[in-house]
Design a protein around this motif. Structure first.
Motif, PDB file in Angstrom:
ATOM      1  N   ALA A  44       0.833  -1.301  -0.011  1.00  0.00           N
ATOM      2  CA  ALA A  44       0.194  -0.124  -0.129  1.00  0.00           C
ATOM      3  C   ALA A  44       0.877   1.428   0.072  1.00  0.00           C
ATOM      4  CB  ALA A  44      -1.192   0.039   1.138  1.00  0.00           C
ATOM      5  N   GLU A  45       1.809   1.409   0.855  1.00  0.00           N
ATOM      6  CA  GLU A  45       2.661   2.564   0.933  1.00  0.00           C
ATOM      7  C   GLU A  45       3.338   2.875  -0.291  1.00  0.00           C
ATOM      8  OE1 GLU A  45       3.948   5.924   2.588  1.00  0.00           O
ATOM      9  OE2 GLU A  45       2.689   4.430   3.348  1.00  0.00           O
ATOM     10  N   LYS A  54      -5.176   6.905  -6.188  1.00  0.00           N
ATOM     11  CA  LYS A  54      -5.705   8.092  -5.963  1.00  0.00           C
ATOM     12  C   LYS A  54      -6.983   7.924  -6.395  1.00  0.00           C
ATOM     13  CE  LYS A  54      -1.233  10.406  -7.162  1.00  0.00           C
ATOM     14  NZ  LYS A  54      -0.396  11.017  -8.067  1.00  0.00           N
ATOM     15  N   LEU A  55      -7.416   7.316  -7.316  1.00  0.00           N
ATOM     16  CA  LEU A  55      -8.521   7.302  -7.410  1.00  0.00           C
ATOM     17  C   LEU A  55      -9.575   6.425  -6.562  1.00  0.00           C
ATOM     18  CD1 LEU A  55     -11.102   7.173  -9.655  1.00  0.00           C
ATOM     19  CD2 LEU A  55     -10.711   5.084 -10.532  1.00  0.00           C
ATOM     20  N   TYR A  56      -9.043   5.491  -5.907  1.00  0.00           N
ATOM     21  CA  TYR A  56      -9.590   4.905  -4.813  1.00  0.00           C
ATOM     22  C   TYR A  56      -9.875   5.725  -3.443  1.00  0.00           C
ATOM     23  CZ  TYR A  56     -10.557   1.322  -1.215  1.00  0.00           C
ATOM     24  OH  TYR A  56     -11.049   0.662  -0.194  1.00  0.00           O
ATOM     25  N   PRO A  61     -15.914   4.598  -0.082  1.00  0.00           N
ATOM     26  CA  PRO A  61     -16.304   4.995   1.207  1.00  0.00           C
ATOM     27  C   PRO A  61     -15.506   5.027   2.390  1.00  0.00           C
ATOM     28  CG  PRO A  61     -17.210   3.042   0.578  1.00  0.00           C
ATOM     29  CD  PRO A  61     -16.521   3.467  -0.572  1.00  0.00           C
ATOM     30  N   ARG A  62     -14.531   4.178   2.485  1.00  0.00           N
ATOM     31  CA  ARG A  62     -13.446   4.148   3.482  1.00  0.00           C
ATOM     32  C   ARG A  62     -12.130   3.949   2.905  1.00  0.00           C
ATOM     33  NH1 ARG A  62     -14.785   1.843   8.654  1.00  0.00           N
ATOM     34  NH2 ARG A  62     -12.991   0.820   8.094  1.00  0.00           N
ATOM     35  N   PRO A  63     -11.595   5.398   2.392  1.00  0.00           N
ATOM     36  CA  PRO A  63     -10.173   5.367   1.992  1.00  0.00           C
ATOM     37  C   PRO A  63      -9.128   4.665   2.729  1.00  0.00           C
ATOM     38  CG  PRO A  63     -11.384   7.337   1.725  1.00  0.00           C
ATOM     39  CD  PRO A  63     -12.067   6.572   2.858  1.00  0.00           C
ATOM     40  N   PRO A  67      -5.173  -0.920   1.903  1.00  0.00           N
ATOM     41  CA  PRO A  67      -4.516  -2.148   2.089  1.00  0.00           C
ATOM     42  C   PRO A  67      -5.395  -3.374   2.151  1.00  0.00           C
ATOM     43  CG  PRO A  67      -3.765  -0.542   3.742  1.00  0.00           C
ATOM     44  CD  PRO A  67      -4.871   0.290   3.121  1.00  0.00           C
ATOM     45  N   ARG A  68      -6.603  -3.114   2.663  1.00  0.00           N
ATOM     46  CA  ARG A  68      -7.558  -4.481   2.540  1.00  0.00           C
ATOM     47  C   ARG A  68      -7.794  -4.916   1.211  1.00  0.00           C
ATOM     48  NH1 ARG A  68     -13.169  -4.082   4.770  1.00  0.00           N
ATOM     49  NH2 ARG A  68     -13.816  -5.996   4.378  1.00  0.00           N
TER      50      ARG A  68
END
Length: 167
Positions: A44-45, A54-56, A61-63, A67-68
């Protein structure tokens, strides 16, 4: 989802466009499979500068769950699959679209087209040798798996196919 809907409920789908859709995991080059194996929460990092991240961040709804998402994507990409018979069974006019530098080589998309009776003979002066069922293939030049959706070539090819009323 449109592909699986067309396979299971062909009467619900008028025309299908399959874009950069690999139908077998073994069509993906080994170096790409190795990269996919590294997709998990730990990445993720490193992905914070990517368009995907960036799109995510813009739409999720939960930025904080990015990682999940990567864990789920990694698990999904590790699964073997083969949809050869499902492609062969398609009963709706289908266009296979790929970039000339897509995730799988162009030969994979040609193989898919052959499953739909395409590329097996000369098309003929009047199109009489075209695939039965109105299927088509578009390998778009100068594009990749990652930028094709933004290309005017993609839009033009897709709209032309969707507007075609011959089949």
């Amino acid at each position: 989802m449109a592909f699986f809907t067309a396979v299971k409920y062909p009467e619900k789908v008028g025309r299908l466009v399959m874009t950069s859709a690999n139908i077998r995991r073994d069509a993906i080059p080994a170096e790409m499979l190795a990269q996919q194996a590294q997709v998990n929460a730990a990445a993720a990092e490193f992905m914070k500068d990517t368009p995907m991240y960036k799109l995510y961040q813009e739409v999720a709804p939960r930025p904080e769950d990015f990682p999940r998402l990567l864990d789920k994507l990694g698990e999904s990409m590790a699964q073997d699959f083969d949809y050869t018979e499902e492609v062969r069974s398609l009963q709706v006019p289908t266009m296979i679209v790929a970039a000339d530098a897509d995730m799988a080589p162009p030969s994979h998309y040609v193989e898919m087209f052959k499953l739909l009776d395409g590329g097996l003979r000369d098309g003929g002066w009047m199109g009489e040798g075209r695939p039965k069922g109105g299927h088509a293939l578009a390998i778009l030049p100068g594009l990749t798996h990652y930028n094709m959706a933004h290309s005017p070539l993609f839009a033009a090819a897709t709209l032309a196919f969707l507007d075609d009323q011959r089949s």
